[in-house]
Design a protein around this motif. Structure first.
Motif, PDB file in Angstrom:
ATOM      1  N   TYR A 263       0.847  -1.189   0.000  1.00 35.65           N
ATOM      2  CA  TYR A 263       0.000   0.000   0.000  1.00 35.65           C
ATOM      3  C   TYR A 263       0.885   1.242   0.000  1.00 35.65           C
ATOM      4  CZ  TYR A 263       1.435   0.340   4.830  1.00 35.65           C
ATOM      5  OH  TYR A 263       2.207   0.438   5.953  1.00 35.65           O
ATOM      6  N   CYS A 264       0.249   2.398  -0.173  1.00 30.05           N
ATOM      7  CA  CYS A 264       0.982   3.660  -0.077  1.00 30.05           C
ATOM      8  C   CYS A 264       0.303   4.522   0.980  1.00 30.05           C
ATOM      9  CB  CYS A 264       0.988   4.372  -1.426  1.00 30.05           C
ATOM     10  SG  CYS A 264       1.798   5.986  -1.362  1.00 30.05           S
ATOM     11  N   ASP A 265       1.093   5.136   1.829  1.00 28.32           N
ATOM     12  CA  ASP A 265       0.525   5.960   2.905  1.00 28.32           C
ATOM     13  C   ASP A 265      -0.053   7.269   2.386  1.00 28.32           C
ATOM     14  OD1 ASP A 265       0.831   4.631   5.422  1.00 28.32           O
ATOM     15  OD2 ASP A 265       2.981   4.728   5.084  1.00 28.32           O
ATOM     16  N   TRP A 266       0.485   7.738   1.281  1.00 28.26           N
ATOM     17  CA  TRP A 266       0.124   9.079   0.810  1.00 28.26           C
ATOM     18  C   TRP A 266      -0.983   9.053  -0.255  1.00 28.26           C
ATOM     19  CZ3 TRP A 266       0.797  11.184  -4.114  1.00 28.26           C
ATOM     20  CH2 TRP A 266       0.579  12.566  -4.205  1.00 28.26           C
ATOM     21  N   ALA A 267      -0.897   8.093  -1.198  1.00 29.82           N
ATOM     22  CA  ALA A 267      -1.756   8.144  -2.385  1.00 29.82           C
ATOM     23  C   ALA A 267      -3.208   7.818  -2.059  1.00 29.82           C
ATOM     24  CB  ALA A 267      -1.233   7.166  -3.432  1.00 29.82           C
ATOM     25  N   GLY A 268      -4.116   8.521  -2.752  1.00 31.80           N
ATOM     26  CA  GLY A 268      -5.548   8.322  -2.543  1.00 31.80           C
ATOM     27  C   GLY A 268      -6.050   6.997  -3.067  1.00 31.80           C
TER      28      GLY A 268
ATOM     29  N   PRO B 208      -1.234   8.893  14.356  1.00 36.79           N
ATOM     30  CA  PRO B 208      -0.167   8.148  13.677  1.00 36.79           C
ATOM     31  C   PRO B 208       0.060   8.677  12.269  1.00 36.79           C
ATOM     32  CG  PRO B 208      -2.134   6.794  13.912  1.00 36.79           C
ATOM     33  CD  PRO B 208      -2.373   8.029  14.694  1.00 36.79           C
ATOM     34  N   LYS B 209       1.333   8.795  11.906  1.00 35.84           N
ATOM     35  CA  LYS B 209       1.650   9.377  10.600  1.00 35.84           C
ATOM     36  C   LYS B 209       1.526   8.340   9.487  1.00 35.84           C
ATOM     37  CE  LYS B 209       4.590  13.003  12.339  1.00 35.84           C
ATOM     38  NZ  LYS B 209       5.932  13.344  12.736  1.00 35.84           N
ATOM     39  N   THR B 210       1.851   7.107   9.799  1.00 35.06           N
ATOM     40  CA  THR B 210       1.772   6.055   8.765  1.00 35.06           C
ATOM     41  C   THR B 210       0.826   4.959   9.226  1.00 35.06           C
ATOM     42  OG1 THR B 210       3.626   4.893   9.740  1.00 35.06           O
ATOM     43  CG2 THR B 210       4.138   6.454   8.007  1.00 35.06           C
ATOM     44  N   LEU B 211       0.443   4.139   8.266  1.00 35.42           N
ATOM     45  CA  LEU B 211      -0.484   3.039   8.587  1.00 35.42           C
ATOM     46  C   LEU B 211       0.173   2.028   9.527  1.00 35.42           C
ATOM     47  CD1 LEU B 211      -3.314   1.814   7.724  1.00 35.42           C
ATOM     48  CD2 LEU B 211      -2.001   0.372   6.206  1.00 35.42           C
ATOM     49  N   ALA B 212       1.465   1.811   9.336  1.00 36.39           N
ATOM     50  CA  ALA B 212       2.171   0.833  10.167  1.00 36.39           C
ATOM     51  C   ALA B 212       2.200   1.265  11.640  1.00 36.39           C
ATOM     52  CB  ALA B 212       3.590   0.649   9.648  1.00 36.39           C
TER      53      ALA B 212
ATOM     54  N   SER C 176       1.834 -10.719   4.894  1.00 35.02           N
ATOM     55  CA  SER C 176       2.823  -9.656   5.152  1.00 35.02           C
ATOM     56  C   SER C 176       2.278  -8.342   4.600  1.00 35.02           C
ATOM     57  CB  SER C 176       4.179 -10.032   4.559  1.00 35.02           C
ATOM     58  OG  SER C 176       4.459  -9.273   3.452  1.00 35.02           O
ATOM     59  N   VAL C 177       2.427  -7.304   5.394  1.00 37.11           N
ATOM     60  CA  VAL C 177       1.924  -5.977   5.015  1.00 37.11           C
ATOM     61  C   VAL C 177       3.125  -5.040   4.951  1.00 37.11           C
ATOM     62  CG1 VAL C 177       0.362  -4.112   5.649  1.00 37.11           C
ATOM     63  CG2 VAL C 177      -0.222  -6.442   6.266  1.00 37.11           C
ATOM     64  N   SER C 178       3.334  -4.440   3.791  1.00 31.91           N
ATOM     65  CA  SER C 178       4.480  -3.522   3.679  1.00 31.91           C
ATOM     66  C   SER C 178       4.137  -2.383   2.733  1.00 31.91           C
ATOM     67  CB  SER C 178       5.724  -4.260   3.198  1.00 31.91           C
ATOM     68  OG  SER C 178       5.493  -4.783   1.936  1.00 31.91           O
ATOM     69  N   PRO C 179       4.664  -1.193   2.993  1.00 34.85           N
ATOM     70  CA  PRO C 179       4.349  -0.055   2.119  1.00 34.85           C
ATOM     71  C   PRO C 179       5.191  -0.070   0.834  1.00 34.85           C
ATOM     72  CG  PRO C 179       5.739   0.659   3.926  1.00 34.85           C
ATOM     73  CD  PRO C 179       5.515  -0.800   4.116  1.00 34.85           C
TER      74      PRO C 179
END
Lengths: 137, 403
Positions: free
Chosen positions: A30-35, B338-342, A61-64
């Motif tokens: 996923y991306c933290d910023w993108a809509g 929280p700033k990020t999802l993690a 596993s979950v990773s940005p």
């Protein structure tokens, strides 16, 4: 010498007696910023705990991945991989895609021309010219 | 067949993946009531009789009502035999010397003047305008002790000088720690002097400046092992804190809004000119907060003073579940988004609760995957042996074909 029939040994079929889920691993990117990741992020926050508890045999596993659309990548026990892009999808739609990846066998999709097939051999047996009614010319 | 159809339906529903994950309690209860595998004619009670009983009550409910009434009458008789003080309220003395009045018991069957209310129109409603007026007519003057409600949103530092009209005062973590330290020291001093902890909400004498003494106080676990003790650099400090708090509530000097604001401002010191040794400013509670507040009088005094000074009301579950001051601090302090999802609490929780889930805060590269299966060491050795770069693909000849 009397003719003996070949002994049939039970063939293992997944789901008969035991079932092994073909999906062994799911990677969520996923991306933290993108809509476009909004639905994916909501799924990870609210739906993933239940899904993970219901499917303990799947490694998750979950990773940005910054600046990319969200992707779910499934790995199967036949060594194949399937990836689905879930950009701009709602959390419920993402859940459907996750369910799809979970239930998939990992095989390449192909068109089924004959939908009915059997692993059991014919009850009539293999035809032999030396048995049955003797034809006389 | 009804039975098999219902069973089939139940099986189908159990197998299907549920699109809706949350069903409210009322719907669940209704579904449980309506789901029957047996035919209606086999039920113990006919349908309409069941409905009739639900609406108008059954023999069992009548019996229960009767036994309740008998119990009430027995209680009334016992009280009559004990002292016959039916019209004067009975007084009990609490653990801290407080006196509680027990409400008078009235038996409707024996008291001829008692008329049972049929509607709630004329019943006394505590807190209503009528109730306040009736109290005022008897000469009682209502004095508010919490800050007046009004606008909110600004921070502590820019609102305090004229913040008489603020509902909730927003404090930083550092300021919260200072304020809690100030309140706790006052409560401990009151307890040590044999006064009630609830007196911490009483008005202060003008120009008392208790905060000057409380700030330098040390809270330490007591030598006996249970509870905490407070110590001061000068013995006079304790005395001046006690003297600052009125012993009985003075009717003539209620605590006004301005004095509460001054008290908060002085206690937290505007968060700038502080040389406080007990304060860290982080989300995690400092060690001195790890003392028990299981004593209800201490806990209620603490919560009341927090409401009085800041206007922040804590939810009941938070109050009842807090066993130490650190727990209470967790509920009042400012939570950083929280700033990020993690970093989100949901993801932190899932990492702890689900053993098959791994949450990473940074991107997973192919190198990480090789490392997980233990192949990266061999790959790295081979790359070094052939004099090739270990990471990255931006080097001359990276895309050259092997002949």
């Amino acid at each position: 010498m009397p003719l003996q029939a070949l002994r049939t040994v039970a063939k293992s079929q997944n789901g008969v007696g035991a079932f092994i889920l073909q999906c062994k691993r799911l990677d969520f990117h996923y991306c933290d910023w993108a809509g476009s990741s909004r639905g994916m992020n909501a799924f990870l926050k609210h739906h993933l705990p239940l899904f993970a508890a219901q499917n303990p045999s799947i490694e998750i596993s979950v990773s940005p991945r910054r600046g990319h659309h969200p992707v779910i990548r499934g790995q199967y026990i036949n060594g194949r991989e399937k990836a689905i892009c879930v950009r701009n999808m709602e959390a419920t739609e993402v859940a459907q895609k996750v369910e799809l990846l979970k239930t998939a066998s990992g095989e390449k999709l192909k068109r089924e021309r004959k939908p009915v097939r059997s692993f059991n051999e014919s009850v009539r047996g293999v035809w032999s010219p030396f048995h049955g009614q003797q034809y006389k010319i | 067949m009804r039975t098999s159809r219902a069973a089939e339906q139940a099986l189908r529903v159990a197998i299907l993946p549920q699109p809706q994950h949350y069903v409210c309690r009322a719907c669940r209860a209704q579904a449980a009531r309506q789901f029957h595998t047996s035919n209606r004619i086999h039920a113990e009670l006919p349908f309409f009789k069941h409905l009739q009983q639900q609406l108008f009550g059954s023999k069992e409910t009548e019996q229960a009502e009767k036994s309740r009434e008998e119990k009430r009458e027995r209680q009334y008789e016992e009280l009559k035999q004990r002292g016959g003080i039916l019209h004067e309220p009975e007084v009990k003395v609490g653990k801290n010397g407080q006196q509680y009045e027990i409400a008078a018991l009235v038996a409707p069957s024996q008291t001829s003047s008692y008329v049972q209310a049929q509607t709630w129109d004329d019943l006394e409603r505590i807190g209503s305008e009528k109730w306040v007026k009736a109290r005022a007519d008897r000469g009682e003057q209502y004095v508010g002790w919490v800050m007046l409600a009004s606008t909110s949103g600004a921070t502590m530092t820019d609102a305090l000088p004229d913040s008489c009209r603020r509902s909730v005062v927003e404090l930083s973590n550092k300021q919260w720690q200072l304020l809690l330290h100030h309140i706790v020291v006052e409560i401990l001093v009151l307890q040590k002097a044999g006064r009630l902890p609830g007196e911490v909400c009483y008005p202060r004498k003008p120009y008392s400046n208790s905060w000057q003494h409380t700030r330098n106080a040390d809270i330490k676990p007591s030598a006996t092992g249970n509870g905490v003790s407070v110590s001061f650099a000068h013995a006079a400090a304790e005395k001046s804190i006690l003297q600052a708090i009125f012993t009985p509530i003075p009717l003539a000097a209620p605590e006004d809004q301005q004095s509460l604001v001054v008290e908060v401002r002085a206690a937290v010191g505007d968060g700038r000119d502080l040389v406080a040794k007990n304060v860290s400013g982080s989300n995690i509670a400092p060690p001195w907060m790890d003392f028990s507040i299981k004593d209800p009088s201490v806990k209620m005094a603490l919560v009341k003073r927090i409401i009085q000074l800041t206007g922040k009301r804590l939810p009941d579950p938070a109050i009842s579940l807090s066993t130490t001051l650190a727990d209470l601090y967790d509920h009042v302090h400012m939570k950083e988004k929280p700033k990020t999802l993690a970093e989100a609490p949901q993801m932190q929780r899932i990492q702890l609760n689900a053993p098959n889930v791994q949450v990473f805060s940074s991107r997973r590269t192919p190198i990480h995957k090789e490392m997980d299966i233990g192949r990266w060491k061999i790959i790295e050795e081979e790359l070094v042996r052939r004099d090739l770069p270990v990471t990255g693909s931006r080097w001359p000849g990276a895309k050259a074909k092997w002949l």
